[in-house]
Write a protein that holds these residues in place. Sequence first.
Motif, mmCIF file in Angstrom:
data_model
loop_
_atom_site.group_PDB
_atom_site.id
_atom_site.type_symbol
_atom_site.label_atom_id
_atom_site.label_comp_id
_atom_site.label_asym_id
_atom_site.label_seq_id
_atom_site.Cartn_x
_atom_site.Cartn_y
_atom_site.Cartn_z
ATOM 1 N N UNK A 15 0.804 -1.230 0.000
ATOM 2 C CA UNK A 15 0.000 0.000 0.000
ATOM 3 C C UNK A 15 0.835 1.277 0.000
ATOM 4 N N UNK A 16 1.972 1.273 -0.664
ATOM 5 C CA UNK A 16 2.728 2.514 -0.829
ATOM 6 C C UNK A 16 3.485 2.466 -2.141
ATOM 7 N N UNK A 17 3.904 3.628 -2.606
ATOM 8 C CA UNK A 17 4.699 3.744 -3.821
ATOM 9 C C UNK A 17 6.102 4.208 -3.439
ATOM 10 N N UNK A 18 7.026 4.149 -4.378
ATOM 11 C CA UNK A 18 8.353 4.707 -4.169
ATOM 12 C C UNK A 18 8.631 5.725 -5.265
ATOM 13 N N UNK A 19 9.418 6.723 -4.940
ATOM 14 C CA UNK A 19 9.772 7.756 -5.905
ATOM 15 C C UNK A 19 11.172 7.472 -6.428
ATOM 16 N N UNK A 20 11.293 7.307 -7.738
ATOM 17 C CA UNK A 20 12.566 6.964 -8.365
ATOM 18 C C UNK A 20 13.034 8.142 -9.212
ATOM 19 N N UNK A 21 14.229 8.623 -8.912
ATOM 20 C CA UNK A 21 14.735 9.817 -9.585
ATOM 21 C C UNK A 21 15.468 9.515 -10.884
ATOM 22 N N UNK A 22 15.971 8.286 -11.031
ATOM 23 C CA UNK A 22 16.834 7.967 -12.171
ATOM 24 C C UNK A 22 16.093 7.154 -13.227
ATOM 25 N N UNK A 23 16.437 7.425 -14.500
ATOM 26 C CA UNK A 23 15.826 6.730 -15.609
ATOM 27 C C UNK A 23 16.720 5.642 -16.175
ATOM 28 N N UNK A 24 16.363 5.091 -17.340
ATOM 29 C CA UNK A 24 17.079 3.940 -17.903
ATOM 30 C C UNK A 24 18.507 4.241 -18.323
ATOM 31 N N UNK A 25 18.868 5.518 -18.455
ATOM 32 C CA UNK A 25 20.247 5.852 -18.814
ATOM 33 C C UNK A 25 21.237 5.339 -17.765
ATOM 34 N N UNK A 26 20.747 5.129 -16.547
ATOM 35 C CA UNK A 26 21.602 4.598 -15.477
ATOM 36 C C UNK A 26 22.149 3.224 -15.830
ATOM 37 N N UNK A 27 21.363 2.438 -16.581
ATOM 38 C CA UNK A 27 21.782 1.079 -16.926
ATOM 39 C C UNK A 27 23.043 1.079 -17.781
ATOM 40 N N UNK A 28 23.222 2.112 -18.594
ATOM 41 C CA UNK A 28 24.380 2.173 -19.469
ATOM 42 C C UNK A 28 25.668 2.465 -18.713
ATOM 43 N N UNK A 29 25.535 2.904 -17.450
ATOM 44 C CA UNK A 29 26.694 3.266 -16.646
ATOM 45 C C UNK A 29 27.000 2.222 -15.568
ATOM 46 N N UNK A 30 26.242 1.143 -15.563
ATOM 47 C CA UNK A 30 26.345 0.174 -14.472
ATOM 48 C C UNK A 30 27.386 -0.897 -14.748
ATOM 49 N N UNK A 31 28.017 -1.377 -13.675
ATOM 50 C CA UNK A 31 28.893 -2.539 -13.732
ATOM 51 C C UNK A 31 28.104 -3.814 -13.444
#
Length: 343
Positions: free
Chosen positions: A61-77
């Motif tokens: 019964x709650x949501x979360x607020x996510x600030x980052x979009x899919x571009x983050x995936x391109x920078x991930x290890x």
Amino acid sequence: MGAFTESGRHRVAVLVRHGLLPMELGIVHRIFGQARSAAGEPLYEVVTCAVEPGEVRTDVDFTISVAHGPETLAEADTVVVPASHEDYDPEDGRLSAPLAAALGRIRPGTRVASICTGAFVLAVAGLLDGRRATTHWRSTEDFRRLFPAVRVDPDVLYTEDGNVLTSAGVASGIDLCLHMVRSDHGAAVANEVARSTVVPPHREGGQAQFIRRPVPERQFATTARARAWALEQLHRPLSLRELAARESMSVRTFTRRFREEAGVSPLQWLTQQRIERARQLLEETDLSVDRVAADAGFGTAASLRQHLQVALGVSPSQYRSTFRGPGTPEGPVERGEQAMSAV
């Protein structure tokens, strides 16, 4: 271990979608976020991202607020994909166009892992074709039917096939994340994370994911005392008869009860514990390989080499150098030396 950010930290991106199970997101942040170097510096940078930044619904019964979009995936290890109930169309097995585009941003060679039914997303995206994988035991039949190109193993906590890892239920996500920390930085770091989180430091991926009696009822005798005693006796040969005697059971009853409680046979469990002891000694001491083999209960360096090669694909010296740099060379081995027959 993958590339590092300019800060020297391994970047972990967690891709969340509507229908997220909040506990699974918490697992990734907790395990990787607690990993510290000997100097107390964080070893990972964990970033939560979504296909579209903003509010993400969860299955509660709650949501979360996510600030980052899919571009983050391109920078991930490392990319971790938790479970969600709104990932794909079960009728045709296709990903939504935005989710498919987001996954397409992941760089080749990036380590990718799923928790629970997050494996369905990896499978639909074709990341599991020809690979060994697992998912929650309730979903394995549907998984096998939908993705015949994936080698499904329904009886394990987690799998690792190259740079792609999958885990079973929610709790096995903890085991999977600890396994990745251990692979990256060794047992000492992973054990400290486990102690801080108050969870077992290591469960082998091959352990059964569904155990009928994980917490034995009080009226039943357990094998816990035998296991605790065996951990203090790993340096010497141990027989099933000895272990059963610690619980005043027949060998047959003890073996059956042990498998019900631990998910593996007593002999498999002993081998796992000896490998863990050897890994700890290789990482944390300057003992020779012969001495490590003796203290871990393998008896000879040849036996230790054989077991470590099967379990990890490396020799003792290679394993030691991975975590400690060049160290004590492996000692000489007698020609024709055989692995111990005792467990």
